[in-house]
Design a protein around this motif. Structure first.
Motif, short mmCIF file in Angstrom:
data_model
loop_
_atom_site.label_atom_id
_atom_site.label_comp_id
_atom_site.label_asym_id
_atom_site.label_seq_id
_atom_site.Cartn_x
_atom_site.Cartn_y
_atom_site.Cartn_z
N ARG A 56 26.35 51.00 46.85
CA ARG A 56 25.20 50.10 46.91
C ARG A 56 25.53 48.80 47.62
O ARG A 56 24.67 48.19 48.24
CB ARG A 56 24.69 49.78 45.51
CG ARG A 56 24.02 50.95 44.88
CD ARG A 56 23.49 50.57 43.52
NE ARG A 56 23.02 51.77 42.86
CZ ARG A 56 22.03 51.80 42.02
NH1 ARG A 56 21.41 50.68 41.70
NH2 ARG A 56 21.67 52.93 41.46
N ARG A 57 26.75 48.37 47.53
CA ARG A 57 27.15 47.09 48.13
C ARG A 57 27.82 47.33 49.48
O ARG A 57 28.45 48.36 49.71
CB ARG A 57 28.05 46.34 47.17
CG ARG A 57 27.25 45.95 45.91
CD ARG A 57 27.95 45.10 44.87
NE ARG A 57 29.02 44.28 45.34
CZ ARG A 57 30.22 44.23 44.73
NH1 ARG A 57 30.44 44.95 43.65
NH2 ARG A 57 31.15 43.44 45.19
N LYS A 59 30.43 45.72 51.08
CA LYS A 59 31.89 45.69 51.22
C LYS A 59 32.53 47.03 50.86
O LYS A 59 33.35 47.54 51.64
CB LYS A 59 32.48 44.57 50.37
CG LYS A 59 32.87 43.37 51.14
CD LYS A 59 33.61 42.39 50.25
CE LYS A 59 34.20 41.31 51.09
NZ LYS A 59 34.80 40.26 50.29
#
Length: 164
Positions: A56-57, A59
């Motif tokens: 989801r993120r 990085k």
């Protein structure tokens, strides 16, 4: 002249029959997309256009692409190479299920060469987000991939005939 693509399947075999112009246009599209995929980066097709985020993120997704992007891209490029090596652009293409998988992989990833944003973010009513006005090409690649998938996943004892 009428353009068409017929997709048939029986006993684990997928057969595509094209009008000559359709075969030529598809072969050129796949050849051009393969060349752009082989380059990568700014001049080609970036991994962020080819592969959805794994997380989801941003990085962790970027780290996942750093670790696995080269191998995933190599598999896509190899699938294009196998399809193009086995098909010279003629009016007929007969595939076993492995060949159908390669063609599906090529058809799906070829779309990335014509879109301005990742294919999983483009709704059918948003095809204006293509590069160089390639709406028909992207829609056609999507439709053909769906037909090949339907044929490849059909029961071996039930013949399938699809037309595009």
């Amino acid at each position: 002249m009428t353009d068409f693509a017929h997709v048939t399947a029986w006993s684990g075999c997928v057969r595509l029959a094209f009008a000559p112009n359709t075969a030529s246009a598809l072969h050129k599209t796949l050849t051009d997309a393969a060349a752009r995929l082989a380059v990568g980066g700014r001049k080609g097709v970036a991994d962020t256009m080819l592969f959805p985020d794994a997380y989801r993120r941003g990085k962790p997704s970027a780290a996942f692409r750093d670790r696995h992007g080269a191998a995933m891209r190599a598999e896509v490029v190899a699938a294009f190479a196998r399809v193009l090596a086995g098909w010279s652009g003629g009016a007929e293409l007969e595939l076993d299920l492995t060949g159908a998988r390669d063609l599906r992989l090529a058809l799906v990833h070829a779309q990335s060469a014509y879109l301005r944003k990742p294919r999983w973010e483009v709704q059918l009513d948003e095809l204006f987000s293509t590069r160089w006005g390639a709406e028909r090409t992207v829609a056609w690649l999507q439709e053909l991939e769906g037909h090949v998938a339907t044929a490849a996943l059909a029961r071996a004892d039930v013949p399938v005939f699809l037309e595009l």
